[in-house]
Design a protein around this motif. Structure first.
Motif, PDB file in Angstrom:
ATOM      1  N   UNK A 104       0.827  -1.208   0.000  1.00 57.85           N
ATOM      2  CA  UNK A 104       0.000   0.000   0.000  1.00 57.85           C
ATOM      3  C   UNK A 104       0.864   1.263   0.000  1.00 57.85           C
ATOM      4  N   UNK A 105       1.947   1.254   0.764  1.00 60.92           N
ATOM      5  CA  UNK A 105       2.758   2.449   0.877  1.00 60.92           C
ATOM      6  C   UNK A 105       3.839   2.547  -0.198  1.00 60.92           C
ATOM      7  N   UNK A 106       4.091   1.462  -0.923  1.00 60.42           N
ATOM      8  CA  UNK A 106       5.119   1.505  -1.959  1.00 60.42           C
ATOM      9  C   UNK A 106       4.816   2.473  -3.092  1.00 60.42           C
ATOM     10  N   UNK A 107       3.758   2.244  -3.875  1.00 59.65           N
ATOM     11  CA  UNK A 107       3.480   3.140  -5.011  1.00 59.65           C
ATOM     12  C   UNK A 107       3.214   4.582  -4.605  1.00 59.65           C
ATOM     13  N   UNK A 108       2.487   4.807  -3.511  1.00 60.66           N
ATOM     14  CA  UNK A 108       2.165   6.193  -3.159  1.00 60.66           C
ATOM     15  C   UNK A 108       3.424   6.967  -2.771  1.00 60.66           C
ATOM     16  N   UNK A 109       4.427   6.286  -2.226  1.00 61.20           N
ATOM     17  CA  UNK A 109       5.661   6.975  -1.869  1.00 61.20           C
ATOM     18  C   UNK A 109       6.522   7.268  -3.096  1.00 61.20           C
ATOM     19  N   UNK A 110       6.224   6.610  -4.229  1.00 63.39           N
ATOM     20  CA  UNK A 110       7.000   6.806  -5.453  1.00 63.39           C
ATOM     21  C   UNK A 110       6.337   7.775  -6.425  1.00 63.39           C
ATOM     22  N   UNK A 111       5.236   8.401  -6.021  1.00 65.40           N
ATOM     23  CA  UNK A 111       4.513   9.288  -6.934  1.00 65.40           C
ATOM     24  C   UNK A 111       5.375  10.448  -7.437  1.00 65.40           C
ATOM     25  N   UNK A 112       6.309  10.908  -6.612  1.00 68.84           N
ATOM     26  CA  UNK A 112       7.147  12.025  -7.019  1.00 68.84           C
ATOM     27  C   UNK A 112       7.968  11.743  -8.260  1.00 68.84           C
ATOM     28  N   UNK A 113       8.318  10.462  -8.504  1.00 69.68           N
ATOM     29  CA  UNK A 113       9.097  10.118  -9.682  1.00 69.68           C
ATOM     30  C   UNK A 113       8.284  10.199 -10.974  1.00 69.68           C
ATOM     31  N   UNK A 114       6.968  10.175 -10.849  1.00 66.72           N
ATOM     32  CA  UNK A 114       6.113  10.242 -12.027  1.00 66.72           C
ATOM     33  C   UNK A 114       5.801  11.670 -12.447  1.00 66.72           C
ATOM     34  N   UNK A 115       6.096  12.636 -11.569  1.00 67.44           N
ATOM     35  CA  UNK A 115       5.676  14.011 -11.837  1.00 67.44           C
ATOM     36  C   UNK A 115       6.282  14.578 -13.117  1.00 67.44           C
ATOM     37  N   UNK A 116       7.604  14.609 -13.211  1.00 67.34           N
ATOM     38  CA  UNK A 116       8.244  15.270 -14.343  1.00 67.34           C
ATOM     39  C   UNK A 116       7.992  14.557 -15.669  1.00 67.34           C
ATOM     40  N   UNK A 117       8.128  13.210 -15.777  1.00 71.35           N
ATOM     41  CA  UNK A 117       7.819  12.581 -17.070  1.00 71.35           C
ATOM     42  C   UNK A 117       6.359  12.727 -17.468  1.00 71.35           C
ATOM     43  N   UNK A 118       5.438  12.668 -16.512  1.00 71.83           N
ATOM     44  CA  UNK A 118       4.023  12.840 -16.838  1.00 71.83           C
ATOM     45  C   UNK A 118       3.756  14.256 -17.346  1.00 71.83           C
ATOM     46  N   UNK A 119       4.286  15.248 -16.647  1.00 75.39           N
ATOM     47  CA  UNK A 119       4.061  16.631 -17.055  1.00 75.39           C
ATOM     48  C   UNK A 119       4.726  16.935 -18.393  1.00 75.39           C
ATOM     49  N   UNK A 120       5.864  16.291 -18.657  1.00 76.59           N
ATOM     50  CA  UNK A 120       6.540  16.492 -19.936  1.00 76.59           C
ATOM     51  C   UNK A 120       5.693  15.991 -21.099  1.00 76.59           C
ATOM     52  N   UNK A 121       5.010  14.857 -20.908  1.00 70.82           N
ATOM     53  CA  UNK A 121       4.186  14.279 -21.973  1.00 70.82           C
ATOM     54  C   UNK A 121       2.849  14.981 -22.132  1.00 70.82           C
ATOM     55  N   UNK A 122       2.278  15.436 -21.015  1.00 73.43           N
ATOM     56  CA  UNK A 122       0.925  15.980 -21.057  1.00 73.43           C
ATOM     57  C   UNK A 122       0.879  17.498 -21.188  1.00 73.43           C
ATOM     58  N   UNK A 123       1.951  18.170 -20.779  1.00 73.80           N
ATOM     59  CA  UNK A 123       1.952  19.624 -20.808  1.00 73.80           C
ATOM     60  C   UNK A 123       1.281  20.274 -19.617  1.00 73.80           C
ATOM     61  N   UNK A 124       0.886  19.486 -18.628  1.00 74.65           N
ATOM     62  CA  UNK A 124       0.272  20.052 -17.428  1.00 74.65           C
ATOM     63  C   UNK A 124       1.348  20.712 -16.564  1.00 74.65           C
ATOM     64  N   UNK A 125       0.926  21.576 -15.620  1.00 72.57           N
ATOM     65  CA  UNK A 125       1.895  22.221 -14.738  1.00 72.57           C
ATOM     66  C   UNK A 125       1.966  21.483 -13.398  1.00 72.57           C
ATOM     67  N   UNK A 126       2.856  21.946 -12.552  1.00 72.13           N
ATOM     68  CA  UNK A 126       3.071  21.251 -11.278  1.00 72.13           C
ATOM     69  C   UNK A 126       1.881  21.408 -10.342  1.00 72.13           C
ATOM     70  N   UNK A 127       1.143  22.492 -10.496  1.00 71.93           N
ATOM     71  CA  UNK A 127      -0.047  22.661  -9.663  1.00 71.93           C
ATOM     72  C   UNK A 127      -1.072  21.570  -9.952  1.00 71.93           C
ATOM     73  N   UNK A 128      -1.180  21.162 -11.205  1.00 79.49           N
ATOM     74  CA  UNK A 128      -2.127  20.107 -11.584  1.00 79.49           C
ATOM     75  C   UNK A 128      -1.755  18.788 -10.924  1.00 79.49           C
ATOM     76  N   UNK A 129      -0.475  18.429 -11.027  1.00 81.46           N
ATOM     77  CA  UNK A 129      -0.021  17.190 -10.397  1.00 81.46           C
ATOM     78  C   UNK A 129      -0.112  17.305  -8.878  1.00 81.46           C
ATOM     79  N   UNK A 130       0.287  18.461  -8.351  1.00 83.02           N
ATOM     80  CA  UNK A 130       0.238  18.655  -6.903  1.00 83.02           C
ATOM     81  C   UNK A 130      -1.170  18.552  -6.363  1.00 83.02           C
ATOM     82  N   UNK A 131      -2.164  19.059  -7.124  1.00 77.64           N
ATOM     83  CA  UNK A 131      -3.550  18.971  -6.674  1.00 77.64           C
ATOM     84  C   UNK A 131      -4.029  17.530  -6.650  1.00 77.64           C
ATOM     85  N   UNK A 132      -3.616  16.738  -7.656  1.00 78.11           N
ATOM     86  CA  UNK A 132      -3.995  15.319  -7.673  1.00 78.11           C
ATOM     87  C   UNK A 132      -3.432  14.601  -6.447  1.00 78.11           C
TER      88      UNK A 132
END
Length: 417
Positions: free
Chosen positions: A34-62
């Motif tokens: 349960x705690x494994x994937x949620x603790x790794x969410x930070x690693x998904x931020x930059x590649x996801x935002x690079x592909x989608x064009x969203x900003x950090x506020x969008x990811x941070x809100x999620x």
């Protein structure tokens, strides 16, 4: 720190009873997942935002929604586990978690990122988090074993963070961020299989029969009328703010200050590994010394460590040192916090009352994650969020110091027939 007072639960099994290792092992593996994937969410931020064009506020809100729904759902799932059985709630955890990661993987708009990675994953964590699993532990161990059992369960969550930091980064490198989320979602389907040994409810184990006469509503009124519980709830808000901000934004922060990305992986893995040591040590220390004083010292230490990290030169070496020390302090708050709730009110409604404590933790997490993204976009720096965390750490130390470590005073109740 003064020695901890003797445990009040005189009707519990004898201290010489052995640990229920099947329950401890399966519960610990669930917490790890349960705690494994949620603790790794930070690693998904930059590649996801690079592909989608969203900003950090969008990811941070999620991620903020994830922490908020984790917190809001925990008292509900804790009460359901108390009444209907922990195993059933853990099955829900695995299914919600897997669905949420899948929705997040294929999110074509911020709405679906918020629904999948925020709401569904948050509820999946809430159904399989500490207030549910550790309550099951508490009902099957003696009071003398309880703090140590909590330490083992908390260390398992730390192990999940340690393992999933390099695993998630490797998956992203090999398969991309979207497929990696699908793979981790499939891993969550192991949770329902591990839930079987934890299928009992709050009547499982050795309990005081008179405690069953108290309803959930009466338990809540009693708890929030108890000064020490209110202080505990208030202080745990700070823990959520501090650790959630680092989990979600630390990899991006290191990139901003020019630290190579591989050190973010090393740092998060160090936090996870030394978190294991810190959690186990907290279980031992909390069993022997004053839990409120121990918690106050943890929060003071966090503020000192963050202050030193910000003021001293920031290098790869200082990043690793910071990660090691923060790892020792990371989830070391959980065993003494849960143990205090059990001491104050017993284990009859521990899932519910522990869940309420974690609700405030997750409100803090929501603010830490969301403000990290919002203030960064506004000021171009994470520094305001760091310094607010330092001030809150001092506040938490002050709040925990006067907590009284003893059971709530109740009128004598007739024994059940």
């Amino acid at each position: 720190m003064s020695p901890a007072p003797a445990s009040p639960n005189a009707t519990a099994p004898k201290a010489t009873a052995s640990m229920p290792w099947t329950i401890i092992t399966c519960g610990s593996l669930i917490v790890l997942l349960v705690f494994g994937p949620r603790s790794a969410m930070g690693f998904f931020q930059l590649p996801m935002l690079s592909d989608t064009g969203w900003d950090r506020s969008t990811f941070g809100l999620a991620m903020a929604f994830q922490n908020l729904f984790w917190g809001m759902s925990q008292p509900i799932f804790g009460a359901l586990a108390d009444k209907y059985g922990t195993g059933r709630v853990l099955v829900m955890s695995g299914l919600l978690y897997a669905a949420g990661l899948a929705v997040m993987a294929f999110a074509a708009a911020p709405l679906w990122l918020h629904v999948g990675g925020g709401i569904l994953v948050g509820m999946g964590i809430g159904a399989g988090s500490f207030s549910v699993v550790l309550s099951a532990f508490a009902r099957h161990v003696t009071p003398e074993q309880r703090s140590m059992a909590f330490g083992i369960g908390t260390a398992a969550g730390s192990a999940g963070m340690f393992l999933f930091a390099p695993v998630s980064q490797a998956l992203i490198s090999l398969y991309g961020w979207s497929d990696s989320l699908v793979i981790m979602g499939a891993m969550m389907l192991a949770v329902p299989l591990l839930a079987f040994p934890l299928r009992g409810n709050s009547r499982s184990g050795s309990q005081n029969a008179a405690a069953f006469q108290q309803s959930a509503g009466e338990a809540l009124r009693e708890a929030f009328g108890h000064k020490s519980y209110v202080l505990l709830v208030t202080g745990f808000f700070v823990c959520g703010y501090q650790v959630a901000f680092i989990t979600a934004h630390f990899p991006a922060y290191l990139g901003d200050i020019g630290i190579d990305a591989r050190y973010a992986v090393i740092a998060m893995a160090c936090i996870g590994f030394f978190n294991i040591i810190g959690s186990l040590a907290a279980g031992v220390i909390g069993q022997r010394y004053s839990k409120p004083y121990f918690l106050a010292l943890i929060y003071i230490a966090r503020s000192v460590v963050v202050t030193a990290f910000l003021l001293l030169p920031q290098t790869p070496t200082s990043v690793i040192i910071f990660a090691v020390v923060m790892g020792l302090l990371w989830l070391s708050t959980v065993p003494p916090t849960n143990a205090l709730v059990a001491i104050m009110f017993g284990t009859r409604h521990l899932g519910l009352l522990g869940g309420m404590v974690f609700l405030t933790h997750q409100i803090g997490s929501f603010l830490g994650v969301w403000m990290g993204g919002y203030l960064y976009d506004h000021f171009g720096s994470y520094d305001p969020v760091w310094w607010l965390g330092v001030a809150l750490g001092i506040f938490a130390a002050v709040v925990h110091w006067p907590i009284v470590e003893k059971p709530v005073q109740r009128p004598m109740m007739p024994a059940a027939a």
